[in-house]
Write an enzyme that holds these catalytic residues in place. Structure first.
Site, PDB file in Angstrom:
ATOM      1  N   ASP A 481      36.268  33.631 -13.409  1.00  0.00           N
ATOM      2  CA  ASP A 481      37.243  32.391 -13.153  1.00  0.00           C
ATOM      3  C   ASP A 481      36.927  31.537 -13.757  1.00  0.00           C
ATOM      4  OD1 ASP A 481      34.621  32.895 -11.362  1.00  0.00           O
ATOM      5  OD2 ASP A 481      34.629  31.361 -10.264  1.00  0.00           O
ATOM      6  N   ARG A 485      28.532  28.436 -14.241  1.00  0.00           N
ATOM      7  CA  ARG A 485      27.924  28.393 -12.551  1.00  0.00           C
ATOM      8  C   ARG A 485      27.644  29.855 -11.754  1.00  0.00           C
ATOM      9  NH1 ARG A 485      33.165  26.209  -9.816  1.00  0.00           N
ATOM     10  NH2 ARG A 485      34.318  27.315  -9.140  1.00  0.00           N
ATOM     11  N   ASP A 486      27.459  29.402 -10.497  1.00  0.00           N
ATOM     12  CA  ASP A 486      26.903  31.045  -9.994  1.00  0.00           C
ATOM     13  C   ASP A 486      27.759  31.695  -9.169  1.00  0.00           C
ATOM     14  OD1 ASP A 486      26.907  28.553  -8.156  1.00  0.00           O
ATOM     15  OD2 ASP A 486      25.562  29.237  -6.768  1.00  0.00           O
ATOM     16  N   GLU A 487      28.759  31.818 -10.211  1.00  0.00           N
ATOM     17  CA  GLU A 487      29.823  32.873 -10.024  1.00  0.00           C
ATOM     18  C   GLU A 487      30.232  33.640 -10.558  1.00  0.00           C
ATOM     19  OE1 GLU A 487      33.737  30.911  -7.412  1.00  0.00           O
ATOM     20  OE2 GLU A 487      32.323  29.971  -7.690  1.00  0.00           O
ATOM     21  N   ASP A 494      43.054  34.005 -10.168  1.00  0.00           N
ATOM     22  CA  ASP A 494      42.871  33.657 -11.348  1.00  0.00           C
ATOM     23  C   ASP A 494      43.680  34.160 -12.464  1.00  0.00           C
ATOM     24  OD1 ASP A 494      41.064  32.467  -9.777  1.00  0.00           O
ATOM     25  OD2 ASP A 494      40.797  31.347 -11.584  1.00  0.00           O
ATOM     26  N   TRP A 547      46.820  36.232  -4.608  1.00  0.00           N
ATOM     27  CA  TRP A 547      45.363  37.549  -4.694  1.00  0.00           C
ATOM     28  C   TRP A 547      45.231  38.701  -5.103  1.00  0.00           C
ATOM     29  CZ3 TRP A 547      46.053  31.800  -4.055  1.00  0.00           C
ATOM     30  CH2 TRP A 547      44.496  31.006  -4.499  1.00  0.00           C
ATOM     31  N   GLU A 759      38.999  23.620 -14.448  1.00  0.00           N
ATOM     32  CA  GLU A 759      39.799  23.921 -12.639  1.00  0.00           C
ATOM     33  C   GLU A 759      40.369  23.090 -11.965  1.00  0.00           C
ATOM     34  OE1 GLU A 759      36.900  26.574  -8.954  1.00  0.00           O
ATOM     35  OE2 GLU A 759      35.965  24.978 -10.460  1.00  0.00           O
ATOM     36  N   HIS A 780      38.121  27.258 -16.690  1.00  0.00           N
ATOM     37  CA  HIS A 780      38.270  27.839 -15.530  1.00  0.00           C
ATOM     38  C   HIS A 780      40.192  27.475 -15.775  1.00  0.00           C
ATOM     39  CE1 HIS A 780      37.729  28.268 -11.345  1.00  0.00           C
ATOM     40  NE2 HIS A 780      38.553  29.029 -11.304  1.00  0.00           N
TER      41      HIS A 780
END
Length: 906
Positions: A481, A485-487, A494, A547, A759, A780
């Site tokens: 995605d 960051r922490d992802e 997506d 999704w 995003e 994103h």
């Protein structure tokens, strides 16, 4: 009589040269095995072979081909030679010869016949090498360091061996729990990074094969690897979890050396290997890497290195049944970017601007004293005041710390991390910063670039640039995605909304085929598909409409883009299980239960006093995707010959649409949710009775006008918005949306200086303040799905379900908006497909390229009373073009392969 004979004799050489020239106009190139050039670890026992025809002639079709497959480079020892086969198929021909053997190399070539009676020369020889097909083919054992456990440091593992003279070939196979970087005689093995990649490790663990023949020398050799935490035991997800797959790093390595006399030597990982910690003190995907050159074990993988003080290794009982060959391109270093600016922020910090938001790292050259250090922090943007901004990284530190050994100039770059950034803050540097000492290196899966788009509007061109860089930054072995960051997770929603655009920009067939295997692997027993793949969130985090439909949408899109029937066959159980899950959750075929993200990040005004917030009923969206996935299942069943399922799900589809009409449509044809997304999805998926669709499209267009030609859609509505408008005759409205540059719009971020897709529509607000920092990525790709409309409608390059993979293409450019020119090029499996149009002096010119062994239907605007020419000749006199009719102001032409130059004069 004698004169005639003489003339004929004199003409023979000329005729021979003419025939030879004609003969050479047809050739075969770009040979692929399993969609890759010369792959080293083919896992399929029935690999597929593909090629392209090359000729400048018009209307060329393949009529037959001949393939020869051998297990020897000289072509001897044929394992498959079926002779001349009458067929126009040049993509994904299934191998049909003798049983293929593990680790063995096979060579193949092909020649073709065309519809002009010509036969091509034999192609150059291509090859593939089989992977290790059975668990017992692995003679190596898993090992881990026999040292006091350190949960953050990167261990080194090594051994030595003696090679004989007469080496013919050498193949090294590696995989790891964690990430690995392999070396042989001091040289890095291969150019792949972040190996073995990310899969559902407990079900599917990839290994890689490398040709290392050039690295081995007769006599003593050294082989080894450094390990990193990676996805396996590092921090992963946004809840601070780590050790998700396990705590211990481990290595599996096998080197197979073949000699001229036929014997084989195998070097394997085992208890005789040694281990030690080296200079990488810490390495985390989110937090960055710490390297201390003072602790470097220089030459640790050289044969002459004395491993004094090293520890041993322990063998680990890890099953080999989950090992799978890598079928997609690995992550590699790509573009290198130089410093654009060096800034001193209002806070006094030294910041480098590379001018482009990218994913990767910074390579550094530096000189200093022992113990000096330099810290690099990474960020996507500067704040309103011009200061370095990292709040949107959440807990991700995104810092690399380099500690100097001192003396000579030293070079640093990470091994097992990556960052999403444009700006880098430099701390600890003594003296002035030299921009030449810092280079940003982009990292992403090595997918070939296939598509390009350009037009007369610089802002639209920048949007295209942003779409492509968004894909580059997020296609790192899985479709993430965001990279900063922490992802950095493989969010399914997506990926599915962007998949068709992705297939224009890059050759994503191997990339998505690999990832879809993990979709199947992590799909729940009840058919629910997780929010992210690989699933690191939990068993209950799945089943959201839009999704989970990744299970049906991406396989079908791959079929359209590449004609890949096998991906449909392999994914069909997953596709069917997802549709059955939705049916099981519904009552009377109405799916109105469960959690759904809905039209994620749709436009929501901060001051909603007029009630215009574009909230779309989540269950209305669910019903639309229930129908869409069912429709795709029906189409797939028809392609792969499952006739009973076609009948079964055709009945279900009608019941789903009937339930939609009862629940969400008023008698007057108004949807209960009056949003753009509601009308877009209902029209895109044919949810409405045909008699009501035209007025519904009018309501959609009016809604857009009411918002002063702004969109209000989120992740699920945006990809289809302009397509629906064009389908129902509102292309001019779609153009106004595309060219809108105030918030919310695609060009608003461009106007604000974006170099990738955001995003949120308003990641940076008009007053230069930021959206909520806990979810505000500036790389994103989801909203970049507009690229699909730009390719398929603006430039006009489209697929045909009856000729997938562009075997038959549909070309229908739509000049409009303020554009005076636009065009796209696409490298299909058959070759380059191209359409470029230009408006000039009351005339329209269109230049086309249709690849050999394909046909195309071309719709060209035909104004009343206008004149259409091709190559300067009236259309009626061009024998290679046939006119099929007129429809909605377009003249419909049938074209064969070749280059065409049309001009329409009013």
């Amino acid at each position: 009589m004698k004169k005639s004979t003489c003339r004929l004799s004199c003409l023979m050489p000329v005729l021979f040269i003419f025939c030879l020239s004609s003969f050479s106009q047809l050739s075969v190139n770009r040979l692929r095995t399993e969609n890759l050039p010369d792959p080293l670890t083919v896992e399929s026992r029935l690999p597929r072979l593909s090629w392209q025809l090359e000729t400048r002639d018009r209307g060329i079709l393949q009529t037959a081909y001949e393939i020869k497959v051998s297990d020897r480079p000289d072509g001897g020892g044929a394992v498959w030679n079926p002779g001349k086969l009458q067929s126009d198929q040049s993509l994904q021909i299934v191998y049909g010869g003798a049983e293929l053997q593990s680790g063995k190399k096979y060579y193949w070539k092909v020649r073709v016949w065309d519809n002009k009676g010509r036969v091509s020369p034999w192609s150059a020889t291509a090859w593939w090498q089989m992977g290790l097909l059975h668990p017992e083919d692995w003679k190596a054992v898993w090992i881990k360091p026999d040292m006091e456990e350190d949960s953050v440091r990167s261990p080194l593992l090594r051994t030595t061996f003696v090679a004989e003279k007469g080496i013919v070939s050498a193949t090294a196979y590696f995989t790891a729990h964690g990430l690995y970087e392999a070396r042989l005689n001091g040289q890095r093995i291969g150019d792949a990074w972040l190996t073995p990649g990310w899969t559902s490790y407990k079900k599917r663990l990839q290994y890689q094969g490398y040709d290392v023949t050039h690295l081995i020398r007769p006599g003593k050799n050294a082989i080894g690897a450094m390990l990193g935490s990676g996805w396996y035991r590092g921090y992963i997800g946004f809840s601070g979890q780590h050790d998700y797959y396990g705590k211990d790093l481990a290595l599996l390595a096998q080197l197979v050396i073949k000699y001229k006399d036929g014997h084989v030597q195998t070097v394997v990982s085992g208890p005789s290997w040694q281990s030690a910690y080296g200079e990488v003190l810490r390495s985390e995907l989110y937090h960055g890497e710490t390297i201390d050159h003072r602790q470097e074990k220089r030459g640790w993988c050289e044969p002459a290195y004395e491993a004094t003080g090293w520890s041993g290794t322990q063998t680990v009982d890890i099953p080999k049944e989950t090992l799978v060959a890598t079928i997609s391109e690995p992550v590699k270093k790509q573009e290198s970017l130089h410093v654009k600016k060096v800034l001193t922020t209002p806070r006094g910090e030294v910041v480098i601007d590379f001018g482009q938001n990218l994913t990767g790292w910074v390579s550094v050259k530096i000189k200093g004293n022992a113990g000096d250090s330099i810290r690099l922090s990474h960020a996507e943007v500067l704040d309103k005041a011009g200061n370095f901004y990292t709040m949107n990284l959440r807990s991700a530190k995104a810092q690399d710390l380099y500690i100097l050994k001192g003396g000579e100039e030293e070079s640093f770059e990470p091994h097992f991390t990556f960052h999403g950034f444009r700006y880098v803050r430099v701390e600890g540097l003594t003296g002035n910063l030299n921009p030449d000492d810092f280079t940003a290196v982009a990292l992403y899966s090595d997918m070939p670039a296939t598509g390009s788009f350009e037009c007369s509007d610089p802002m639209i061109d920048q949007l295209q640039h942003n779409i492509q860089w968004g894909q580059r930054g997020n296609f790192l072995d899985v479709p993430t995605d965001c990279p900063q960051r922490d992802e950095r997770l493989g969010w399914t929603g997506d990926a599915q909304v962007f998949s068709r655009t992705a297939a224009f920009n890059r050759g994503v067939e191997p990339f998505f085929t690999k990832w879809l295997k993990d979709v199947s692997a992590d799909q729940q027993p009840n058919g629910s598909v997780p929010f992210v793949i690989p699933n690191v969130l939990g068993a209950g985090d799945g089943g959201s409409t839009g999704w989970a439909d990744v299970a049906t949408i991406i396989p079908w899109n791959l079929y359209l883009a590449y004609g890949d029937r096998r991906v449909l066959e392999e994914q069909y159980p997953s596709m069917k299980a997802w549709v059955e899950y939705m049916r099981g959750q519904s009552k009377d075929n109405l799916w109105n239960t469960g959690f759904h993200f809905g039209d994620w990040l749709f436009y929501r005004p901060t001051d909603d006093v007029d009630g215009k917030s574009a909230v779309t009923d989540k269950y209305l969206i669910a019903q639309c995707f229930f129908a869409h996935s069912t429709q795709l299942l029906i189409k797939t069943a028809a392609v792969i010959g499952k006739k009973e399922d076609v009948s079964k799900y055709t009945l279900l589809l009608q019941q789903i649409k009937d339930a939609f009409v009862r629940e969400y449509l008023t008698p007057n044809g108004r949807l209960v949710s009056g949003t753009q997304t509601a009308y877009v999805l209902a029209l895109q998926f044919d949810m409405l009775p045909e008699a009501l669709r035209k007025q519904a499209a009018g309501r959609l267009a009016q809604n857009i006008k009411d918002y002063d030609y702004h969109l209000t859609t989120g992740f699920l509505g945006t990809p289809y918005l302009c397509h629906v408008l064009s389908r129902y005759g509102y292309t001019s409205v779609a153009y106004r949306l595309l060219m809108q540059d105030s918030y919310p719009s695609w060009l608003y971020p461009v106007k604000m200086g974006a170099t990738t897709i955001w995003e949120r529509w308003d990641g940076i607000r008009p007053d230069s303040s930021f959206q909520t920092p806990d979810m505000n990525s500036f790389n994103h790709y989801a909203y970049g799905a507009i690229g699909d409309w730009m390719y398929r409608v603006v430039a006009g390059l489209d697929t045909d379900e009856d000729g997938p993979g562009y075997h038959h293409s549909l070309i229908s450019p739509h000049p409009g908006g303020k554009l005076t020119s636009a065009g796209a090029d696409l490298q299909t499996g058959y070759g380059r497909l191209s359409c470029h149009w230009k408006l000039e002096n009351e005339s329209l010119s269109v230049d086309l390229v249709v690849p050999a062994n394909t046909t195309s239907t071309f719709n060209i605007p035909a104004p009343e009373g206008g004149l259409i020419t091709e190559g300067g000749q009236p259309l009626a006199s061009v024998k290679t073009i046939s006119v099929e009719g007129v429809e909605r102001g377009y003249l419909i032409l049938k074209l064969g392969s070749g280059e065409y130059h049309f001009k329409v004069t009013k």
